[in-house]
Design a protein around this motif. Structure first.
Motif, PDB file in Angstrom:
ATOM      1  N   ARG A  93      35.789  40.861  45.254  1.00  0.00           N
ATOM      2  CA  ARG A  93      36.569  40.110  46.231  1.00  0.00           C
ATOM      3  C   ARG A  93      37.828  40.885  46.613  1.00  0.00           C
ATOM      4  O   ARG A  93      38.287  41.764  45.866  1.00  0.00           O
ATOM      5  CB  ARG A  93      36.973  38.740  45.674  1.00  0.00           C
TER       6      ARG A  93
ATOM      7  N   ASN B 175      50.290  47.667  50.562  1.00  0.00           N
ATOM      8  CA  ASN B 175      49.375  47.576  49.424  1.00  0.00           C
ATOM      9  C   ASN B 175      48.128  48.364  49.794  1.00  0.00           C
ATOM     10  O   ASN B 175      47.619  48.236  50.913  1.00  0.00           O
ATOM     11  CB  ASN B 175      49.007  46.126  49.104  1.00  0.00           C
TER      12      ASN B 175
ATOM     13  N   GLN C 213      42.671  37.190  51.369  1.00  0.00           N
ATOM     14  CA  GLN C 213      42.650  37.284  49.912  1.00  0.00           C
ATOM     15  C   GLN C 213      41.543  36.391  49.343  1.00  0.00           C
ATOM     16  O   GLN C 213      41.391  35.236  49.731  1.00  0.00           O
ATOM     17  CB  GLN C 213      44.002  36.860  49.339  1.00  0.00           C
ATOM     18  N   GLY C 214      40.750  36.945  48.427  1.00  0.00           N
ATOM     19  CA  GLY C 214      39.670  36.196  47.802  1.00  0.00           C
ATOM     20  C   GLY C 214      38.349  36.267  48.534  1.00  0.00           C
ATOM     21  O   GLY C 214      37.315  35.796  48.002  1.00  0.00           O
TER      22      GLY C 214
ATOM     23  N   ASP D 224      32.577  39.634  37.538  1.00  0.00           N
ATOM     24  CA  ASP D 224      32.848  41.009  37.979  1.00  0.00           C
ATOM     25  C   ASP D 224      31.767  41.548  38.909  1.00  0.00           C
ATOM     26  O   ASP D 224      32.014  42.516  39.647  1.00  0.00           O
ATOM     27  CB  ASP D 224      32.971  41.941  36.769  1.00  0.00           C
TER      28      ASP D 224
ATOM     29  N   PRO E 289      41.533  41.475  46.703  1.00  0.00           N
ATOM     30  CA  PRO E 289      42.659  40.980  45.900  1.00  0.00           C
ATOM     31  C   PRO E 289      43.875  40.585  46.747  1.00  0.00           C
ATOM     32  O   PRO E 289      44.771  39.907  46.255  1.00  0.00           O
ATOM     33  CB  PRO E 289      42.986  42.163  44.991  1.00  0.00           C
ATOM     34  N   PHE E 290      43.900  41.015  47.997  1.00  0.00           N
ATOM     35  CA  PHE E 290      44.979  40.634  48.913  1.00  0.00           C
ATOM     36  C   PHE E 290      44.455  40.758  50.333  1.00  0.00           C
ATOM     37  O   PHE E 290      43.412  41.374  50.590  1.00  0.00           O
ATOM     38  CB  PHE E 290      46.224  41.526  48.714  1.00  0.00           C
TER      39      PHE E 290
END
Length: 351
Positions: free
Chosen positions: A166, A67, A92-93, A162, A168-169
């Motif tokens: 963060r 990714n 993630q996050g 927004d 996303p993975f």
């Protein structure tokens, strides 16, 4: 004087003849032209057999992160927080950056207050409707106001969200492109994020192998940075389309990469292991290439030689697959091929 010149010329001619004779004798020795009993040519033969053949397809591939994205600023604003350490692993996050969000917070607070007031007005009209004849049109109008304010509040909350960027993975951050406190425009790249725990490798193979390749087949890759150290994986995806120019199909493989030795963009030497199957195979030494064709010499029961054209397939070191031209049980010459011709009688040694 003339007699001396004549003797010198004869001496040169005799020396030249001797030299030519020596070269002919040496060429015969180099070619190994040995003769068996009765003056026949001595050759070594082998019987054609059907054996399992390990078949591989070699290709050049490119490493791709499993990714991979660019983290960008969604709006034009000051960058008030930046948590980017080059090469750092993030989950993630996890918060990567935060833009100035004072206006968005104020907008959300304002719309929340409006939402509360509109909802209160709607409840008041509903209560009045139970005791007196309140026009249905007033209820419908107030309900529309409530729905509108709720939609505006959802948009404002999303805009506020927004402003915080963060991961996303889970992955590894790349180079930092901006500094904390900078004013960034919408679309500015802050850094990159790559998931390299598994590396994808993209390569292409000829369409003739399409019917044989399947998801899950083993692949092995090497790279100049690590010499001959192999990295093992398997085919993860096969493109649904072929390149109409090269007549090749693109394959994706997945390589475990816990130690992060392989990186996106690397040039990789790929070996795709096809299923082993029984084939007719002969020694490469038995082949006699002529222009774009391949020939072998067969030996019959009377030790006579016959030249036969063959169609070859896969090659592995020392051996070659024969698709047509000969049958299992045929006897072919594997040593001394250059010395024989069709119709000759040979003497088999060491077969």
């Amino acid at each position: 004087m003339a007699q001396l010149h004549s003797r010198l010329i004869w001496f040169i001619l005799i020396a030249l003849l001797c030299f030519v004779g020596f070269l002919y004798w040496q060429s015969q020795q180099t070619n190994g032209t040995t003769r068996g009993p009765g003056g026949t040519v001595a050759v070594k033969t082998a019987v054609v057999e059907s054996q399992a053949m390990s078949r591989e397809v070699s290709a050049i591939g490119t490493g791709i992160a499993n990714n991979s994205i660019q983290l960008i600023a969604p709006n034009s604003e000051f960058l008030i927080e930046l948590n980017v350490s080059e090469g750092k692993k993030v989950e993630q996050g996890e918060i990567i950056a935060r833009l100035n969000n004072v206006q968005q917070k104020a907008r959300v607070a304002e719309l929340e207050a409006v939402q509360v007031e509109q909802s209160r007005q709607l409840e008041r009209l509903k209560n009045l409707a139970t005791t007196q004849a309140t026009a249905q049109s007033l209820l419908d109008e107030q309900q529309s106001k409530v729905n509108s304010s709720k939609a505006q509040l959802d948009i404002a909350r999303q805009q506020l969200n927004d402003m915080t960027i963060r991961a996303p993975f889970a992955g590894y951050l790349g180079l930092r492109r901006v500094s904390q406190g900078a004013y960034v425009s919408s679309g500015t790249v802050l850094t990159t994020l790559d998931d390299m725990q598994q590396l994808r490798v993209e390569f292409s193979i000829a369409e003739r192998y399409l019917a044989e390749v399947a998801v899950g087949m083993p692949i092995t890759v090497t790279n100049v940075a690590y010499g001959n150290i192999p990295f093992h994986g398997q085919v993860s995806a096969i493109d649904t389309r072929l390149d109409p120019i090269t007549r090749s199909v693109t394959i994706h493989g997945l390589i475990p990469n816990e130690n992060l030795q392989l990186r996106p963009g690397m040039l990789l030497n790929v070996r795709l292991q096809l299923e082993n199957r029984n084939v007719l195979r002969i020694s490469e030494k038995a082949l006699l290439p002529q222009q774009n064709r391949q020939y072998v010499f067969l030996v019959d029961a009377e030790n006579r030689v016959q030249q036969k054209e063959v169609e070859i397939g896969q090659r592995i070191p020392g051996w070659v697959e024969v698709l047509s031209g000969i049958r299992e049980g045929d006897e072919v010459i594997v040593e001394g091929v250059q010395k024989v011709r069709t119709g000759m009688t040979v003497n088999k040694v060491g077969s």
